[in-house]
Design a protein around this motif. Sequence first.
Motif, short mmCIF file in Angstrom:
data_model
loop_
_atom_site.label_atom_id
_atom_site.label_comp_id
_atom_site.label_asym_id
_atom_site.label_seq_id
_atom_site.Cartn_x
_atom_site.Cartn_y
_atom_site.Cartn_z
N GLY A 158 2.51 11.40 8.58
CA GLY A 158 1.51 11.47 7.59
C GLY A 158 1.31 10.50 6.56
O GLY A 158 0.31 10.09 6.25
N ALA A 159 2.55 10.00 6.04
CA ALA A 159 2.43 8.59 5.45
C ALA A 159 1.82 7.70 5.76
O ALA A 159 0.91 7.15 5.38
CB ALA A 159 3.88 8.32 4.99
N VAL A 160 1.97 7.34 7.38
CA VAL A 160 1.47 5.94 7.87
C VAL A 160 -0.16 6.45 8.27
O VAL A 160 -0.75 5.39 7.90
CB VAL A 160 2.36 5.87 9.21
N THR A 161 -0.46 7.61 8.48
CA THR A 161 -1.75 8.02 8.67
C THR A 161 -2.83 7.70 7.46
O THR A 161 -3.60 7.05 7.60
CB THR A 161 -1.87 9.25 9.21
N LEU A 162 -2.09 8.14 6.32
CA LEU A 162 -2.83 7.98 4.99
C LEU A 162 -2.97 6.57 4.51
O LEU A 162 -3.97 6.15 4.51
CB LEU A 162 -1.71 8.66 3.75
N MET A 163 -1.82 5.91 4.79
CA MET A 163 -2.05 4.25 4.52
C MET A 163 -2.78 3.53 5.54
O MET A 163 -3.61 2.71 4.87
CB MET A 163 -0.44 3.69 4.48
N ALA A 164 -2.94 3.83 6.73
CA ALA A 164 -3.79 3.39 7.79
C ALA A 164 -5.09 3.52 7.38
O ALA A 164 -5.91 2.64 7.88
CB ALA A 164 -3.25 3.70 9.26
N SER A 165 -5.44 4.63 6.62
CA SER A 165 -7.00 4.88 6.24
C SER A 165 -7.23 4.27 4.92
O SER A 165 -8.29 4.29 4.65
CB SER A 165 -6.98 6.52 6.14
N SER A 185 -5.48 4.58 1.70
CA SER A 185 -4.97 5.20 0.84
C SER A 185 -3.38 4.85 0.54
O SER A 185 -2.57 4.52 1.44
CB SER A 185 -4.97 6.58 1.01
N VAL A 186 -3.19 4.69 -0.76
CA VAL A 186 -1.75 4.30 -1.10
C VAL A 186 -0.82 5.42 -1.12
O VAL A 186 -1.21 6.54 -1.34
CB VAL A 186 -1.76 3.74 -2.36
N ILE A 244 0.78 -1.09 0.06
CA ILE A 244 -0.01 0.08 -0.01
C ILE A 244 0.88 1.27 0.10
O ILE A 244 0.44 2.32 -0.23
CB ILE A 244 -0.85 0.07 1.18
N GLY A 245 1.93 1.16 0.08
CA GLY A 245 3.18 2.32 0.09
C GLY A 245 4.74 1.76 0.43
O GLY A 245 4.96 0.58 0.86
#
Length: 206
Positions: A118-125, A127-128, A104-105
């Motif tokens: 920010g990247a981890v929060t995005l992926m946890a939701s 999003s790639v 996912i990233g």
Amino acid sequence: MKVRLLIADDHDLVRDAIAALLRAGGCDEVAVAGTLPEALAAVQAAVQAGGGYDLVLLDYDMPGMDGLEGLAQMKRAFPAQAVAIISGVARPAAAREALEAGAIGFVPKAMPARSIIGAVTLMASGSVFAPFDFLKQEEPPVQGGLTARETEVLRGICAGRTNKEIAREMDLQEVTVKLHVRTLTRKIGARNRTHAAMIARENGWF
């Protein structure tokens, strides 16, 4: 939003530092593992407990990963689990391959702390996350007439790894790595390991 993470990295200090960073950044639960088998067991236990993780971060170079084979193992065992690769040494090509293989990233460890959160929060939701500045980097060819295996050994030297660590990651005998070091230093005109790393960096090979 409640976020549950699993960070799998064999370097204790790095793993704990990233875990502390993410906890401070608002992640509610951050579990850790030191190898791929430990990570697989942790995800299995979480699933059996009726939950799972919002995101699993796998270090590209930790024991058991064998490049992106570890990612494939995790995805085969838990198809619904969001998995990302984190690394301080992987090349842009490996990052692109990880995304193509279902990650996912991809998170470079050199990213600023705020960007990692920010990247981890995005992926946890769901999003790639693709670090475009990193992915678009060109990879200059290694000079000196090195073989593919010698190139990987030199890459390990540049990353500060010992012969034993390089041997483990490449699934080779330590004596074989020593022979590669001797050969590659002669080919590029280096006096020793340190000089070989300096030559590689000066020429922008990695």
